[in-house]
Design an enzyme around this catalytic site. Structure first.
Site, PDB file in Angstrom:
ATOM      1  N   HIS A  45      29.642  13.032   2.732  1.00  0.00           N
ATOM      2  CA  HIS A  45      28.871  11.809   2.413  1.00  0.00           C
ATOM      3  C   HIS A  45      28.672  11.665   0.904  1.00  0.00           C
ATOM      4  O   HIS A  45      27.683  11.085   0.470  1.00  0.00           O
ATOM      5  CB  HIS A  45      27.492  11.819   3.095  1.00  0.00           C
ATOM      6  CG  HIS A  45      27.543  12.160   4.551  1.00  0.00           C
ATOM      7  ND1 HIS A  45      27.671  11.214   5.535  1.00  0.00           N
ATOM      8  CD2 HIS A  45      27.497  13.362   5.182  1.00  0.00           C
ATOM      9  CE1 HIS A  45      27.689  11.818   6.723  1.00  0.00           C
ATOM     10  NE2 HIS A  45      27.597  13.112   6.526  1.00  0.00           N
ATOM     11  N   SER A  76      40.602   1.773 -24.597  1.00  0.00           N
ATOM     12  CA  SER A  76      40.162   0.387 -24.504  1.00  0.00           C
ATOM     13  C   SER A  76      40.415  -0.279 -25.846  1.00  0.00           C
ATOM     14  O   SER A  76      40.307   0.359 -26.891  1.00  0.00           O
ATOM     15  CB  SER A  76      38.672   0.334 -24.177  1.00  0.00           C
ATOM     16  OG  SER A  76      38.107  -0.883 -24.623  1.00  0.00           O
ATOM     17  N   LYS A  90      36.477   4.980 -25.180  1.00  0.00           N
ATOM     18  CA  LYS A  90      36.965   5.019 -23.804  1.00  0.00           C
ATOM     19  C   LYS A  90      38.234   5.828 -23.624  1.00  0.00           C
ATOM     20  O   LYS A  90      39.138   5.823 -24.441  1.00  0.00           O
ATOM     21  CB  LYS A  90      37.238   3.594 -23.318  1.00  0.00           C
ATOM     22  CG  LYS A  90      35.995   2.759 -23.232  1.00  0.00           C
ATOM     23  CD  LYS A  90      35.271   2.953 -21.937  1.00  0.00           C
ATOM     24  CE  LYS A  90      35.915   2.073 -20.885  1.00  0.00           C
ATOM     25  NZ  LYS A  90      35.219   2.197 -19.617  1.00  0.00           N
TER      26      LYS A  90
END
Ligand code: ARG
Length: 472
Positions: A161, A282, A288
Site C-alpha cells: 500500500h 529543465s 532539475k
C-alpha cells in the site's frame, strides 16, 4: 473523378476504379512494406514448389526467383520505387517482378491468394520479432541478476500500500523483477510458437485445386508445422494477439519498475541516483534532474496497451474468412513490438547505471516500525502467545511510539516490559534490521540463504531460456 495512374492487379472485372484518394485510403503499403523480405522469401518458396509439382516449369520458377532477388537487391539498396497505387507490399513486389521478367512473373500467383500470402508474411515477421524481443528481455534479466549479486547485503524497506511493510534485501527486489521478465520471456516464446505454423497454400479460404505441396513451402520457410484448416488459416490473427499480450504484459512490468525508479530517485526517497546519461534537465529550473526516460517507458506502456486493445476490437465480430478490417492489424503489432524492444534496451542500460544509496535505504528501514511483525513473532516464539494477542500488544507499542515520535528500536527493555512482562533482553537482537531480514528464510524469502537459492534458480532459468532461444 480522379483517375488512378494504373489499373490495379484486381482490375479485370471493373469498368471504373476508386479515386486516388480512395486508393491511398485503402493502401497498406506504407506500413506493410516493412515485410518485404518475408514476402519475397514466401514467393520464392511458392514458385519453387510450383515447379517441383509441375505446375510451372523449372525455367519459369528460376526466372521468378532471380527476378525476386533482383527486386530484393533494389529494395535493400534503396533503389526500389514504392508506389502507393500498388496498394500493398504483395502487389508492389509482384508488379515489379512482372515488369522485370514479363509473363513468367504473372505465373507466381498460381494457387495463391493475398489472404494466405499476408498471413504467411506476418507469421514469418512475428517469428523474427518475438526472437528479437526475447533476446532483449534476456539482456535485461542478465542485468538484474548481476545487480542482485552486487547488492546482496543492501537492505531497504519493502512496501505494501506504499506504506513501509518489512525490510527486504535489494537482491530480493531485483530478483522479483527477474521473475517477471522470465515469465514475459516464456510468453514471448509461446507467441513465437503460435506464429510458427504455415498458412501458405490455404489460398483464399478454401484451399486450391492445384496439387500444392504445403509441407515443402512450410519447411523451406522454416515453419515447424502446416495449418490444417484453410478457412481458419486466413482468418486467424490469434498469433498476433498472443504477441501483443506478451508485449503488453512485459511493458507493464517495465512500467512498474519505472514507477519505482522515478519515486526512488526523488529527493524525498533518495534511494537511487540516475546517471546523467539517463536523465535530463529543465530549460527553466537549473536544479532539475528528471527521470525522463523512465517516464517515457511508463508513458509508452499506455500506447502498447492500446495496441493490444486495438487488435482485439478489430477482430471482434469479424465473420470468416478474410475481411479488409484485418489490414489494420499491422500498425499496432509493429508498434508494440518496436516499442517493447526499445523500452527493454533503454531499461537495461538505465538499471545498470543506477547508483544505490545504501545508507538512505538502511536508514529508511529502521524508521516506520517495520520491526513490528518481528516483535510480534518474538512474543509468539519466546512467550508462546497466540499471534493475534501478540499483534494486539505490538499494536499498542507502535501507537505509543508514534505518539512520542520514537522508533521501536529506541525502546528500553523496561519500557517494553511495561507493555508485556515476558519481553527479555534478547528482544534487542530480534529487532536488528539484519536479523529481521535473516529470519525470513522460507523458500522465496528475503534472507540471504533463501536469496542464494533464488539466485541460483533464476540463473538456471535464464541459462535454459538462452539455450531455448538459440534454437529458434
Ligand atoms: N493488404 C492486405 C492486408 O494487409 C493483404 C490481403 C488482402 N487480401 C484481400 N483479399 N484484399 O490485409
Amino acid at each position: 473523378m480522379t483517375q488512378p495512374h494504373k489499373k490495379p492487379a484486381w482490375g479485370g472485372r471493373f469498368s471504373d476504379v476508386p479515386s486516388d484518394e480512395l486508393l491511398a485510403f485503402g493502401a497498406s503499403l506504407p506500413i506493410d512494406r516493412r515485410m518485404w523480405r518475408q514476402d519475397i522469401a514466401g514467393s520464392i518458396a511458392h514458385a519453387k514448389m510450383l515447379a517441383r509439382q509441375g505446375i510451372i516449369t523449372d525455367h519459369e520458377a528460376d526466372a521468378i526467383a532471380d527476378g525476386l532477388r533482383s527486386v530484393a537487391a533494389d529494395i535493400e539498396s534503396g533503389n526500389f520505387k514504392w508506389a502507393l497505387e500498388d496498394e500493398d507490399v504483395h502487389m508492389a513486389i509482384e508488379r515489379a517482378l512482372t515488369e522485370r521478367i514479363g509473363t513468367d512473373g504473372a505465373r507466381l500467383h498460381t494457387g495463391r491468394s493475398r489472404n494466405d500470402q499476408v498471413a504467411t508474411d506476418t507469421r514469418l515477421y512475428m517469428k523474427e520479432r518475438t526472437r528479437d524481443v526475447g533476446r532483449a528481455i534476456n539482456a535485461l534479466r542478465l542485468e538484474l541478476i548481476e545487480l542482485a549479486q552486487q547488492h546482496g547485503d543492501v537492505i531497504l524497506p519493502g512496501y505494501t500500500h506504499m506504506q513501509k511493510a518489512q525490510p527486504i534485501s535489494l537482491a530480493h527486489y531485483y530478483l522479483a523483477y527477474a521473475q517477471m521478465f522470465a515469465r514475459d520471456f516464456q510468453r514471448v516464446i509461446a507467441a513465437h510458437k503460435a506464429a510458427d505454423v504455415s498458412p501458405l497454400g490455404s489460398a483464399a479460404l478454401a484451399g486450391t485445386g492445384y496439387p500444392l505441396d504445403r509441407e515443402y513451402t512450410a519447411h523451406r520457410l522454416g515453419f515447424s508445422k502446416v495449418s490444417i484448416n484453410a478457412l481458419d488459416s486466413v482468418s486467424d490473427r490469434d498469433f498476433l494477439l498472443d504477441a501483443l499480450h506478451a508485449a503488453t504484459t512485459c511493458q507493464i512490468h517495465l512500467s512498474r519498475l519505472c514507477e519505482e525508479i522515478i519515486l526512488w530517485t526523488t529527493e524525498e526517497f533518495g534511494f537511487l541516483k540516475l546517471s546523467d546519461r539517463y536523465s535530463t534537465g529543465s530549460s527553466i529550473m537549473p536544479q532539475k534532474k528528471n527521470a525522463d526516460f523512465a517516464e517515457l517507458i511508463r508513458g509508452k506502456t499506455g500506447r502498447v496497451v492500446g495496441d493490444l486493445n486495438a487488435l482485439l476490437v478489430t477482430m471482434k465480430g469479424l465473420p470468416l474468412a478474410y475481411n479488409k478490417d484485418m489490414q489494420e492489424d499491422k500498425e499496432p503489432v509493429f508498434d508494440a513490438m518496436d516499442t517493447v524492444e526499445a523500452c527493454l534496451r533503454v531499461m537495461t542500460g538505465m538499471v545498470a547505471s543506477l547508483t544505490v544509496d545504501e545508507q538512505r535505504m538502511r536508514a529508511a528501514s529502521t524508521q516506520g516500525y517495520m520491526a513490528a511483525t518481528d516483535l510480534a513473532d518474538y512474543l509468539v516464539e519466546k512467550c508462546h502467545l497466540p499471534f493475534r494477542q501478540a499483534h494486539e500488544i505490538v499494536g499498542s507499542i507502535v501507537l505509543a511510539c508514534e505518539r512520542q515520535g520514537r522508533s521501536l528500536q529506541d525502546l528500553s527493555i523496561d519500557e517494553l516490559q511495561g507493555f508485556f512482562a515476558g519481553f527479555g533482553r534478547d528482544v534487542e537482537a530480534a529487532l536488528r534490521i539484519d536479523k529481521i531480514v535473516e529470519a525470513r528464510s522460507t523458500v522465496g524469502g528475503t534472507a540471504p540463504r533463501a536469496i542464494a537459492v533464488q539466485l541460483q534458480r533464476t540463473k538456471q532459468a535464464y541459462n535454459n531460456d538462452e539455450q531455448e532461444i538459440a534454437l529458434l
